[in-house]
Motif scaffolding. Structure first.
Motif, PDB file in Angstrom:
ATOM      1  N   VAL A 297      69.181 103.386  38.904  1.00  0.00           N
ATOM      2  CA  VAL A 297      68.350 103.674  37.726  1.00  0.00           C
ATOM      3  C   VAL A 297      67.565 104.960  37.995  1.00  0.00           C
ATOM      4  N   PRO A 298      67.287 105.739  36.936  1.00  0.00           N
ATOM      5  CA  PRO A 298      66.509 106.965  37.163  1.00  0.00           C
ATOM      6  C   PRO A 298      65.023 106.656  37.341  1.00  0.00           C
ATOM      7  N   ALA A 299      64.622 105.534  36.791  1.00  0.00           N
ATOM      8  CA  ALA A 299      63.187 105.217  36.738  1.00  0.00           C
ATOM      9  C   ALA A 299      63.052 103.750  36.366  1.00  0.00           C
ATOM     10  N   THR A 300      61.849 103.224  36.526  1.00  0.00           N
ATOM     11  CA  THR A 300      61.571 101.879  36.009  1.00  0.00           C
ATOM     12  C   THR A 300      60.218 101.899  35.294  1.00  0.00           C
ATOM     13  N   CYS A 301      59.944 100.811  34.582  1.00  0.00           N
ATOM     14  CA  CYS A 301      58.594 100.552  34.090  1.00  0.00           C
ATOM     15  C   CYS A 301      57.957  99.641  35.132  1.00  0.00           C
ATOM     16  N   ARG A 302      56.668  99.810  35.357  1.00  0.00           N
ATOM     17  CA  ARG A 302      56.016  98.955  36.357  1.00  0.00           C
ATOM     18  C   ARG A 302      54.657  98.491  35.856  1.00  0.00           C
ATOM     19  N   ALA A 303      54.503  97.178  35.808  1.00  0.00           N
ATOM     20  CA  ALA A 303      53.174  96.609  35.558  1.00  0.00           C
ATOM     21  C   ALA A 303      52.667  96.116  36.905  1.00  0.00           C
TER      22      ALA A 303
END
Ligand code: PMP
Length: 408
Positions: free
Chosen positions: A376-382
């Motif tokens: 993946v190029p990026a993720t969302c992170r909480a």
């Protein structure tokens, strides 16, 4: 799960949490990036400038004595919090990044030679990759990378197998900022030492969530940042074993780090001052001490239990959102929920949840090799902290559904 943490009381300590963003209550879930600051930290910093400000160690006047005392009190607080054997082994830095750079540039340059190996892992933050790449290139040494599995767990047996007679140092992230994985660092320290290898533990993400006992851990170096644990930015600490710190050359040079200077022979100050050249961030350091006081007053174990509850709740609820894939499903995790959503880019999600007042991080999280590992190029992170609530998790999940409806 019930915890011993009074969240309403905790939240009342953080003025910024009263804010509204885009006319919505702020839901701050970007804590692995930086945490918000409680009143005690803000007031300590203000008080330093209002009533204590002077330069350290260099003057005999009243204010200089007060400022020096405050600064050294913070060092003792950090040492006690980490159960360091001696506060003189705690060096104040600009942050975790500077701590790792310091070790790579001093111990690394002094001890790593051509053909030697430096053992890292696939889940390292750039700040635990690039300083080692620089010293490896300079010395003709090799970076060896230990693999992780698809859940984002270090393959400990593989890590151990990669320890060779040439492995001079291993450097390992304690808690992954991008996955939340908690690494079994005590076991790794034992394995490294059995191989005659030194080991650095990057504690940027463990300090706010796990009790770190440096004497029990026995790592050679440990680095952390104040701003990840409710303290000031631009301040951190490096711990090192005394005999190693004594042997290492200075990192930066100038005022304070010397014992005596002449044109023909300059000698170094004792620990920790040998590594603290120039005027430090005194107010920030005293704020670091106040942050530790705050954490101790709430109780690190209470904070950890509360965050574990939020992580479990958010992990369960996010499965309701169609197309979400969690990145990082280690058995032992702390505070971080990373994910991607099919047919969307993380940045678009980040912008849309922001319109709902929800702050999450999107991007590669300074871990590009790790993103590549997961394709993946990026993720969302909480990422969660002491002041977050289950109601905020609900708002976050609704904001994700809102984003999904608009994007897919
Ligand atoms: N290591 C890890 C695991 C981190 O999460 C971070 C900060 N994101 C760092 C190192 C660097 O810390 P700092 O930016 O405070 O120097």
């Amino acid at each position: 799960m019930s915890t011993h943490l009074d969240v309403a009381k905790v939240r009342a300590d953080f003025p910024i949490l009263e804010m509204r963003v885009h006319n919505k209550p702020l839901v701050y879930l970007d804590n692995a990036n930086t945490t918000q600051k409680p009143r005690g930290v803000i007031e300590r910093t203000r008080e330093f400038y209002e009533a204590e400000n002077a330069n350290l160690h260099r003057a005999t006047h009243y204010l200089s004595e007060v400022a020096t005392r405050r600064y050294e009190e913070a060092r003792i607080k950090v040492a006690n919090f980490l159960n360091a054997p001696d506060s003189h082994q705690i060096i104040f830095t600009r942050g975790c990044t500077e701590g790792i750079n310091l070790v790579a540039a001093t111990w690394g340059r002094q001890n790593i030679s051509e053909g030697d190996e430096i053992l890292l892992s696939e889940m390292e933050h750039h700040s635990n990759i690039v300083p080692w790449q620089i010293v490896a290139k300079e010395k003709g040494a090799k970076i060896v990378v230990a693999p992780i599995n698809d859940r984002g767990e270090l393959l400990v047996e593989e890590w151990q197998k990669l320890l060779s007679p040439r492995t001079k140092i291993a450097s390992i992230i304690h808690v992954s900022n991008a996955l939340g994985t908690v690494n079994p660092v005590k076991e790794l320290v034992g394995m490294a030492h059995a191989n005659g290898t030194k080991i650095l533990v990057d504690g940027a993400q463990s300090l706010p969530h796990l009790r770190v006992d440096l004497q029990d851990l026995d790592a050679d170096f440990f680095t952390c940042s104040s701003h990840k644990i409710y303290g000031a930015t631009g301040v951190g600490a490096l711990y090192g074993k005394r005999e190693l710190l004594e042997e290492m050359p200075p990192y930066q040079s100038g005022g304070d780090m010397i014992s005596s200077v002449s044109w023909s022979n300059t000698t170094w100050n004792e620990l920790p001052y040998k590594f603290e050249a120039g005027t430090p961030n005194m107010a920030g350091v005293t704020g670091f001490g106040a942050a530790i006081d705050w954490v101790e007053s709430v109780g690190l174990d209470n904070i950890a239990a509360h965050e574990a509850d939020l992580l479990a709740y958010a992990t369960e609820r996010i499965r309701e959102v169609e197309g979400v894939r969690i990145i990082g499903e280690a058995k032992h995790k702390a505070s971080v929920l990373s994910f991607v959503m099919e047919d969307t880019h993380p940045n678009d999600i980040g912008h849309l949840v922001d319109t709902q007042g929800v702050a999450i991080r999107t991007g590669h999280h300074c871990a590009e090799p790790l993103m590549r590992r997961f394709g993946v190029p990026a993720t969302c992170r909480a990422s969660f902290a002491a002041y977050n609530t289950r109601e905020e998790v609900d708002i976050f999940i609704n904001s994700l559904k809102f984003a999904r409806d608009l994007l897919v």
